[in-house]
Design a protein around this motif. Structure first.
Motif, PDB file in Angstrom:
ATOM      1  N   VAL A   1       0.830  -1.196   0.000  1.00 49.62           N
ATOM      2  CA  VAL A   1       0.000   0.000   0.000  1.00 49.62           C
ATOM      3  C   VAL A   1       0.872   1.257   0.000  1.00 49.62           C
ATOM      4  N   ALA A   2       1.762   1.352   0.985  1.00 45.14           N
ATOM      5  CA  ALA A   2       2.577   2.561   1.104  1.00 45.14           C
ATOM      6  C   ALA A   2       3.781   2.282   1.992  1.00 45.14           C
TER       7      ALA A   2
ATOM      8  N   ARG B   1      10.768  10.437   2.430  1.00 42.10           N
ATOM      9  CA  ARG B   1      10.543   9.688   1.186  1.00 42.10           C
ATOM     10  C   ARG B   1       9.393   8.722   1.390  1.00 42.10           C
ATOM     11  N   THR B   2       8.400   8.823   0.549  1.00 46.83           N
ATOM     12  CA  THR B   2       7.241   7.942   0.629  1.00 46.83           C
ATOM     13  C   THR B   2       6.975   7.308  -0.734  1.00 46.83           C
ATOM     14  N   ASN B   3       6.374   6.150  -0.709  1.00 43.74           N
ATOM     15  CA  ASN B   3       5.959   5.444  -1.922  1.00 43.74           C
ATOM     16  C   ASN B   3       4.545   4.931  -1.724  1.00 43.74           C
ATOM     17  N   TYR B   4       3.779   4.933  -2.816  1.00 46.78           N
ATOM     18  CA  TYR B   4       2.392   4.498  -2.751  1.00 46.78           C
ATOM     19  C   TYR B   4       2.070   3.576  -3.920  1.00 46.78           C
ATOM     20  N   ALA B   5       1.176   2.657  -3.662  1.00 43.46           N
ATOM     21  CA  ALA B   5       0.591   1.882  -4.748  1.00 43.46           C
ATOM     22  C   ALA B   5      -0.258   2.826  -5.595  1.00 43.46           C
ATOM     23  N   ASP B   6      -0.311   2.547  -6.897  1.00 44.91           N
ATOM     24  CA  ASP B   6      -1.085   3.412  -7.790  1.00 44.91           C
ATOM     25  C   ASP B   6      -2.543   3.491  -7.359  1.00 44.91           C
ATOM     26  N   SER B   7      -3.056   2.417  -6.807  1.00 48.56           N
ATOM     27  CA  SER B   7      -4.472   2.352  -6.449  1.00 48.56           C
ATOM     28  C   SER B   7      -4.845   3.289  -5.295  1.00 48.56           C
ATOM     29  N   VAL B   8      -3.857   3.765  -4.543  1.00 49.22           N
ATOM     30  CA  VAL B   8      -4.171   4.616  -3.387  1.00 49.22           C
ATOM     31  C   VAL B   8      -3.569   6.009  -3.496  1.00 49.22           C
ATOM     32  N   LYS B   9      -2.795   6.262  -4.533  1.00 55.59           N
ATOM     33  CA  LYS B   9      -2.169   7.579  -4.689  1.00 55.59           C
ATOM     34  C   LYS B   9      -3.225   8.681  -4.726  1.00 55.59           C
ATOM     35  N   GLY B  10      -2.951   9.744  -3.984  1.00 54.69           N
ATOM     36  CA  GLY B  10      -3.877  10.861  -3.933  1.00 54.69           C
ATOM     37  C   GLY B  10      -4.989  10.687  -2.917  1.00 54.69           C
TER      38      GLY B  10
END
Length: 119
Positions: A48-49, A57-66
């Motif tokens: 997920v993130a 620095r953060t990273n997110y799955a495309d499905s939860v971005k924004g």
């Protein structure tokens, strides 16, 4: 050893918000990468993130971005996942995980917290 305990899950209507918390004990997590994963019913566990040790620095799955925001408070040894605009497809058991920043595998996991989004 690191113990991780998630909280904040529950039942919410589509479009609503929830904030998950992951409290760590046993060791300070200031040098650890923290992440959230989820396991939807009938599907594989998915990322997920994540957030690095400084929070810069953060990273997110495309499905939860924004919609989702991961953050951490190293002074409280706690990581958060703010989930907004929730959708029924976000329904899952959400897990907190930790790994040392120089290790690629998450080797500490919480017990999970259920998030259910009704349509």
């Amino acid at each position: 050893q690191v113990q991780l305990v998630e909280s904040g899950g529950g039942l919410v209507q589509a479009g609503g918000s929830l904030r998950l918390s992951c409290a760590a004990s046993g060791r300070t997590l200031s040098s650890y990468v923290m992440a959230w994963f989820r396991h939807p019913p009938g599907k594989e566990r998915e990322f997920v993130a994540s957030i690095n040790w400084s929070g810069g620095r953060t990273n997110y799955a495309d499905s939860v971005k924004g919609r989702f925001t991961v953050s951490r408070d190293n002074a409280k040894n706690t990581v958060y996942l703010q989930m907004n605009s929730l959708k029924p497809e976000d329904t899952a058991v959400y897990y907190c995980a930790a790994r040392p920043q120089y290790v690629s595998v998450y080797n500490y996991w919480g017990q999970g917290t259920q998030v259910t989004v009704s349509s």
